[in-house]
Design an enzyme around this catalytic site. Structure first.
Site, mmCIF file in Angstrom:
data_model
loop_
_atom_site.group_PDB
_atom_site.id
_atom_site.type_symbol
_atom_site.label_atom_id
_atom_site.label_comp_id
_atom_site.label_asym_id
_atom_site.label_seq_id
_atom_site.Cartn_x
_atom_site.Cartn_y
_atom_site.Cartn_z
ATOM 1 N N CYS A 54 86.229 81.246 28.091
ATOM 2 C CA CYS A 54 85.364 80.279 28.759
ATOM 3 C C CYS A 54 86.195 79.192 29.448
ATOM 4 O O CYS A 54 86.995 78.519 28.799
ATOM 5 C CB CYS A 54 84.439 79.642 27.719
ATOM 6 S SG CYS A 54 83.547 78.188 28.312
ATOM 7 N N TRP A 94 77.321 83.359 21.025
ATOM 8 C CA TRP A 94 78.726 83.269 20.616
ATOM 9 C C TRP A 94 78.820 83.495 19.113
ATOM 10 O O TRP A 94 78.061 82.905 18.338
ATOM 11 C CB TRP A 94 79.296 81.890 20.945
ATOM 12 C CG TRP A 94 79.446 81.566 22.396
ATOM 13 C CD1 TRP A 94 78.763 80.616 23.100
ATOM 14 C CD2 TRP A 94 80.377 82.150 23.322
ATOM 15 N NE1 TRP A 94 79.194 80.581 24.398
ATOM 16 C CE2 TRP A 94 80.185 81.509 24.570
ATOM 17 C CE3 TRP A 94 81.343 83.158 23.212
ATOM 18 C CZ2 TRP A 94 80.923 81.840 25.703
ATOM 19 C CZ3 TRP A 94 82.081 83.486 24.342
ATOM 20 C CH2 TRP A 94 81.870 82.837 25.566
ATOM 21 N N GLU A 154 79.979 68.509 25.912
ATOM 22 C CA GLU A 154 80.279 68.473 27.342
ATOM 23 C C GLU A 154 81.792 68.393 27.513
ATOM 24 O O GLU A 154 82.421 67.400 27.139
ATOM 25 C CB GLU A 154 79.590 67.280 28.014
ATOM 26 C CG GLU A 154 80.060 66.962 29.430
ATOM 27 C CD GLU A 154 80.121 68.183 30.332
ATOM 28 O OE1 GLU A 154 81.211 68.471 30.849
ATOM 29 O OE2 GLU A 154 79.080 68.864 30.481
ATOM 30 N N SER A 155 82.375 69.446 28.080
ATOM 31 C CA SER A 155 83.837 69.562 28.110
ATOM 32 C C SER A 155 84.516 68.398 28.818
ATOM 33 O O SER A 155 85.566 67.923 28.366
ATOM 34 C CB SER A 155 84.240 70.881 28.767
ATOM 35 O OG SER A 155 83.804 70.947 30.119
ATOM 36 N N TYR A 205 80.955 80.247 39.515
ATOM 37 C CA TYR A 205 79.802 80.820 38.830
ATOM 38 C C TYR A 205 78.611 80.969 39.777
ATOM 39 O O TYR A 205 77.847 81.934 39.691
ATOM 40 C CB TYR A 205 79.423 79.952 37.628
ATOM 41 C CG TYR A 205 80.247 80.269 36.408
ATOM 42 C CD1 TYR A 205 79.731 81.033 35.373
ATOM 43 C CD2 TYR A 205 81.565 79.832 36.295
ATOM 44 C CE1 TYR A 205 80.488 81.347 34.253
ATOM 45 C CE2 TYR A 205 82.339 80.139 35.193
ATOM 46 C CZ TYR A 205 81.795 80.898 34.169
ATOM 47 O OH TYR A 205 82.556 81.221 33.075
#
Length: 337
Positions: A54, A94, A154-155, A205
């Site tokens: 990811c 996942w 949230e990355s 994406y």
């Protein structure tokens, strides 16, 4: 919900847009912060749940490695393909199953782990969210092992928090500052982050998963226009996007470009050019790959298994092999001429 379009996509008319074939990324629901009274910055307290295929998780693993937080922030790694229709809980989830066999290698992937963060040995990321009454199921997750709560998923915010509190969290003494305090540099980073998120990170994406031809073509065009812009930016001899120093802008661009030639070129239908065809971007990519434990923060095997293993027949392409295998090619900036 944040209004920062460098962090999350506009959700306006999301149902209508999705109905006509546009890929629209959802919004992360857990937005707490390390460094508050609720979640103090302490070494050994926090845990990451990630998937190495990811790109959003890759941002977080990059920050953990670059800042020297590997010993103080523990981490579990999910299998790169989600559950199938035969799973008793459901598909597209996942899971932390280190004994699952990858079709690419014919063996389990050594990086995959069980859940060691919650203390409950949960199999699915979904179960971590269910303990908090949430129906989310995404990765990455930043988790507080003391309170047993999700801090953030949230990355972009996780990266910023790890950087801001790296010293207190137990980072290395020689770590870089990913988001410098200089306001002018911050403004440059913000502008780059916005364009990179919209057209590159999320744009890949939108090109790969939208089912409308016009939307795909728009995303495709914007993606390669930004690659050309970034290649021109780097042509003045600077080492990194903002100058001579590695910053958050470089970190956020890297996961997508790392995947482009061996995965996105085919899987996301982004076959306009390889990164290898952009001399300055290729050299930048190789430079970042050689920087501060970056190479160890990701896995090309997980990327290939994750993206192609979830395609219609699950077969993973073996190439590209020319001019050499990836990621070994990233050790050779001279390949771009």
């Amino acid at each position: 919900m944040s209004n920062d379009i460098s962090t999350e996509e506009n959700q306006t008319e999301i149902d209508r847009r999705r109905a006509r074939g546009e890929f629209v990324r959802g919004v992360s629901g857990f937005r707490h912060a390390i460094g508050t009274p609720e979640f103090p910055a302490e070494p050994g307290r926090y845990h990451l749940f990630v998937a190495l295929n990811c790109p959003w998780c890759h941002r977080v693993t990059l920050a953990r490695s670059i800042l020297g937080l590997g010993d103080s922030i523990s981490m579990d790694v999910a299998f790169p393909n989600r559950t199938g229709d035969d799973d008793p809980v459901g598909p597209n989830l996942w899971e932390f199953t280190p004994d699952r066999v990858a079709s690419l290698t014919g063996a389990p992937l050594p990086e995959c782990t069980v859940d060691t963060g919650t203390g409950a040995g949960l199999r699915l990321a979904k179960e971590i969210y269910q303990r908090e009454g949430s129906d989310e199921q995404s990765l990455p997750i930043l988790y507080d092992k003391i309170t047993g709560r999700i801090v953030n998923n949230e990355s972009a915010e996780i990266v910023r928090q790890l950087d801001a509190h790296a010293g207190t969290l137990g980072g290395s003494d020689d770590r870089p500052t990913i988001f410098p305090k200089n306001q002018k540099v911050q403004e440059v980073i913000a502008a780059l982050n916005e364009r990179i998120f919209v057209t590159i990170n999320n744009g890949a994406y939108k090109a790969g998963f939208s089912s409308d031809q016009a939307i795909y073509e728009q995303a495709f065009t914007a993606y390669f226009e930004t690659l050309t812009y970034l290649d021109d930016l780097l042509s003045d001899g600077r080492s990194f996007l903002t100058g001579d120093t590695f910053t958050e802008a470089d970190l956020r661009l890297f996961p997508t470009l790392f995947r482009h030639d061996p995965v996105y070129y085919l899987r996301m239908k982004l076959n306009g050019a390889r990164i290898l065809d952009y001399v300055y971007l290729w050299r930048w990519l190789c430079r970042v790959y050689a920087f501060n434990s970056v190479a160890s923060a990701g896995s090309m095997t997980h990327c290939r298994q994750g993206y192609f293993g979830r395609s219609w027949n699950g077969v993973v392409p073996l190439g590209p092999n020319f001019p050499m295998r990836y990621p070994d090619a990233y050790q050779h900036p001279e390949l771009a001429v």
